[in-house]
Design an enzyme around this catalytic site. Structure first.
Site, PDB file in Angstrom:
ATOM      1  CB  SER A 176      -0.428  -0.019   1.061  1.00  0.00           C
ATOM      2  OG  SER A 176      -1.429   1.233   1.103  1.00  0.00           O
ATOM      3  CB  CYS A 186       0.546   5.905   8.762  1.00  0.00           C
ATOM      4  SG  CYS A 186       0.915   6.959   7.773  1.00  0.00           S
TER       5      CYS A 186
END
Lengths: 305, 249
Positions: free
Chosen positions: A22, A131
């Site tokens: 991703s 993240c």
């Protein structure tokens, strides 16, 4: 003949163990000029949030020794845009589609999973609790075992298909987080996301990134990621998906031997968009040379003294 | 696509022109303003490809004009002739070729590189092209003869060693000349200053951005520029050339 197919459980069956990571392949389409996407095991599409995000200010990237720092900050158009505009374009791809899901609250993760439920070609969600480039949520969920578990428990209630959890390496003991999400109902874990890092332009005496710190990826992180995959694969029973600095088929094999059932290719796509398909061919050849008939023969096959 | 470097021509101390041909087959069609991603061969200290604008190309050959800006571009400028390069091309969107009337191409430093191909193409399309090229000093004015062969060329140098002393934005051709369209490539402060003049004079203007890039194909979202109509967009995919009316400058 080598059987490269891999079953990560709960409906995530891939034709081979190589996925695109991703945030490094957009929605797959960006790489379609370079590779046949249907040759891939799977694609984990760009981190998707409930509402559109503009991401961080520029500059967002700086090259570092054998790697790069990024501070993109989950720029995406939100889950509704994905459902209405992007999914119809990629739904017919003959590869396993995984949506990376991010949020700034538990409710956000649940709401995104809920919106994805009607999309029957989505084989799995990859819950991104790692993240490093967002102020709220993101990595903060992935550094605390109870918060990590809370996200997974909540998402599990609404998402019955395969649920993968993407772990951050920015913790003292990654096995604690891995066990917590396993116990909370995760079907697999993927690791690692980027390492928190920073770089300074010494002449200007300023950070290179607008956010000062960012996520380090590329070959520089590979030995640490391999170590973490090895540790986690011994600590949990669910499959481990290994990533972090894979630049070629040899590197992918390293993760498989360490205990990964599948791998993701990320930053290497920026240098050579065909890295993933070359890695698949390499793994097949490697397994043939080593008389490994299927993926169970290579996963965790590292020999210790 | 693999290329063979036929010739590396130093341009002063800080630049080199790399002339290259595809190892197999012919060049893909490229538009002025598009760029390439070059892998740095045998480099110990670089990791990513380097985005370089196309200086000139036809179906057989491509030129890249490279400034020594660090380890990667130094390695390119020092390549032995006959070297092989892995290059992804053509990338991005180039300059508007439908412009007509008096077109001024404004370049600064090595930013003049893509304007050579643009100028030559516009001339073949019957456009009246003038060049305004700026540099610190004479040795930073690159390919001047080629520009002069293509169209009327004015230069500015900051030290006054050639042409008008000062910046391109001081030159009467830009501030008072009869212009229908400006295409600009150079350092960011220069492009912003040119864009400000274009706005104040009501002249349409395009600029070529060089935000820090990783992938060059719209996958990593590192090189984004904020736009009026679509927020952050990838410079590598939607640019590198933008009409200034899209930018929040």
């Amino acid at each position: 003949m080598v059987d490269l197919s891999v079953d990560l459980g709960n409906g995530l069956r891939m034709k081979n163990p190589v996925m695109l990571a991703s945030g490094t392949c957009g929605y797959g389409e960006e790489l379609a000029d370079f590779i046949d996407l249907s040759s891939l095991g799977g694609i984990s599409v760009k981190g998707t949030t409930l509402h559109a995000r503009q991401g961080n200010a520029s500059p967002r990237m700086v090259e570092t020794p054998s790697g790069m720092l990024n501070a993109v900050g989950l720029q995406n158009k939100g889950v509704d845009y994905f459902v209405e505009n992007i999914y119809p374009r990629i739904a017919s791809l003959d590869t396993s589609l995984v949506v990376n899901v991010s949020g700034s609250s538990v409710d956000d993760y649940v709401a995104v999973c809920d919106r994805l439920r009607p999309l029957d070609r989505i084989a799995a969600v990859e819950i991104n609790i790692s993240c490093p480039n967002v102020k709220q949520g993101g990595m903060s969920f992935g550094t605390d075992p109870s918060m990590a578990a809370a996200v997974v428990v909540a998402a599990r209630q609404i998402w019955s298909r395969h649920l993968m959890v993407k772990l951050t390496p920015n913790v003292t003991d990654i096995t604690l987080i891995a066990r917590a999400v396993e116990e909370a109902g995760a079907d697999s874990v993927s690791l690692t996301n980027t390492f928190l890092g920073m770089a300074i332009d010494v002449e200007r005496q300023r950070p290179y990134l607008s956010t000062i710190t960012g996520g380090l990826s590329g070959a520089a992180i590979r030995p640490i990621a391999v170590r973490m995959v090895w540790q986690v694969s011994q600590a949990v029973r669910i499959p481990v998906v290994g990533l972090g600095g894979i630049t070629c088929g040899r590197d992918a094999v390293e993760f498989l031997l360490a205990g990964a059932s599948a791998v993701q290719i990320g930053t290497a796509n920026f240098i050579d968009p065909t890295t993933s398909v070359k890695a698949i061919a390499y793994i097949e050849d490697y397994m043939e040379r080593h008389n490994m008939a299927d993926m169970s023969a290579i996963t965790g096959a590292m020999k210790t003294p | 696509m693999d290329f063979k470097v036929r010739e590396v021509v130093p341009h002063g101390r800080n630049y080199a022109l790399l002339r290259m041909m595809p190892v197999k087959g012919e060049m893909p069609e490229v538009e002025p303003g598009q760029f390439v991603q070059v892998e740095i061969p045998n480099s110990k200290s670089t990791y990513l490809r380097r985005p370089i604008s196309i200086n000139w190309a036809d179906r057989r050959e491509m030129w890249l004009l490279v400034r020594r800006a660090g380890a990667g571009t130094n390695a390119l400028c020092d390549l032995p002739e006959g070297s092989r390069l892995s290059i992804i091309l053509p990338l991005g969107r180039g300059f508007d070729l439908s412009v007509r009337g008096n077109v001024l191409l404004v370049g600064g430093g090595v930013g003049t590189a893509p304007l050579l191909m643009l100028g030559k193409r516009l001339v073949t399309l019957g456009v009246d092209v003038k060049f305004l090229l700026g540099a610190r000093t004479t040795s930073d004015l690159l390919q001047l003869e080629l520009f002069k062969q293509t169209g009327e060329t004015r230069v500015t140098t900051e030290d006054g060693s050639m042409g008008h002393r000062g910046l391109v934005t001081d030159h009467p051709l830009l501030t008072d000349g009869e212009i229908d369209h400006i295409a600009c490539c150079g350092p960011l402060p220069m492009m912003k200053a040119v864009a400000a003049i274009a706005r104040s004079r009501g002249i349409s203007c395009e600029v070529s951005l060089e935000n820090m890039m990783a992938c060059g194909i719209g996958a990593c979202l590192c090189c984004v520029e904020d736009t009026v109509d679509a927020g952050n967009v990838c410079v590598c995919k939607e640019g590198p050339v933008f009409n200034i009316k899209r930018l929040k400058w």
